[in-house]
Design a protein around this motif. Structure first.
Motif, short mmCIF file in Angstrom:
data_model
loop_
_atom_site.label_atom_id
_atom_site.label_comp_id
_atom_site.label_asym_id
_atom_site.label_seq_id
_atom_site.Cartn_x
_atom_site.Cartn_y
_atom_site.Cartn_z
N GLU A 227 61.05 -37.61 -106.22
CA GLU A 227 59.42 -37.96 -105.40
C GLU A 227 58.56 -37.59 -104.50
N ALA A 228 59.62 -37.99 -103.30
CA ALA A 228 58.55 -37.78 -102.40
C ALA A 228 58.84 -35.77 -102.13
N PRO A 229 59.39 -35.46 -102.43
CA PRO A 229 59.33 -33.80 -102.11
C PRO A 229 58.06 -33.20 -103.52
N ARG A 231 55.22 -35.37 -104.26
CA ARG A 231 54.47 -35.28 -103.86
C ARG A 231 54.04 -34.33 -102.80
N ALA A 232 54.80 -34.09 -102.21
CA ALA A 232 54.32 -33.04 -101.30
C ALA A 232 53.99 -31.85 -101.42
N ASP A 237 51.91 -38.40 -107.20
CA ASP A 237 52.55 -39.12 -107.36
C ASP A 237 53.32 -39.07 -109.19
#
Length: 256
Positions: A227-229, A231-232, A237
């Motif tokens: 999820e975090a990479p 989103r970056a 999301d």
């Protein structure tokens, strides 16, 4: 390792398309390149092939600076299939695939038995033997894509670069091609641009994520397709799920 990219920066006009890319791609297996449109994926792939020369930085292939390799030497090491490939009108499938042997031909000499055998193997691998005599421009989009992939296979290199190879293929042919690429990746290195993140999660051994010409994540799919990479890389999301029973990954933008 097939590629060692060091501080790669490339500008086209006043636009910086790649900005300080540093990464190492593992030997063998499939490396996927993901990112939104305009993130620099195709430009990076063309730099890996030596087609584009950066303003600064270096790309090493198997320890050699590809900027210092002769074009024929590069073509014997690295095969590139661009997203939009063009061929002369009237060219047959077999004639197209035979062009993959060009780096190996001796000047003014015809193809050898080994060259013809490489073409035949490539046609068989992509299921195009029965269509070998057909003009390329008479085929469907999916059939043409498979013919171009056969050309790359006939080039018989240790590294294959593919720009969105699943484009124009229906689901059965996508599945066939993914299985073919997995077989190829057991004996050579495959680097390809993908838009389907679930396919990337299932078939890739290594993933690079780009955003606006910068590398935002690099590593195994379980680390990058999270999820975090994501989103970056994409600015939205995602839900990263596992199918009940099989545990196979599914990657979806939130809200779908």
């Amino acid at each position: 390792m097939p590629f060692d990219v060091q501080d790669l920066t490339l500008r086209l006009g006043d636009t910086t398309v790649l900005n300080g890319i540093n990464c190492r791609l593992p030997e063998g297996g499939i490396t996927g390149i993901i990112g939104a449109n305009g993130s620099g994926k195709t430009t990076l792939l063309r730099c890996l092939a030596g087609v584009l020369r950066p303003q600064s930085g270096r790309v090493y292939h198997a320890g050699s600076d590809i900027a210092q390799l002769a074009p024929k030497t590069r073509a014997r090491r690295i095969a590139l299939l661009p997203q939009t490939a063009l061929a002369p009108a009237g060219l047959t499938v077999q004639q197209l695939v035979a062009r993959g042997r060009t780096p190996w031909l001796r000047p003014f000499q015809p193809m050898t038995h080994g060259d013809h055998a490489a073409v035949a193997r490539a046609l068989t691998d992509v299921g195009m033997t029965d269509l070998a005599a057909r003009p390329l421009d008479s085929l469907s989009g999916g059939q043409r894509q498979r013919a171009w992939i056969a050309l790359v296979l006939a080039q018989d290199t240790g590294t294959v670069l593919l720009d969105e190879p699943l484009n124009f293929l229906d689901l059965p042919h996508q599945t066939e091609l993914v299985h073919l690429l997995r077989r190829l990746a057991s004996v050579r290195s495959v680097v390809m641009i993908l838009h389907d993140l679930t396919i990337a999660a299932r078939v890739c051994d290594h993933v690079l994520a780009l955003k606006a010409g910068q590398l935002v994540a690099s590593g195994p799919p379980a680390e990058v397709l999270a999820e975090a990479p994501l989103r970056a890389a994409f600015g939205i999301d995602f839900e990263c799920l596992s199918l009940p029973g099989s545990g196979k990954p599914v990657v979806l933008p939130q809200g779908l």
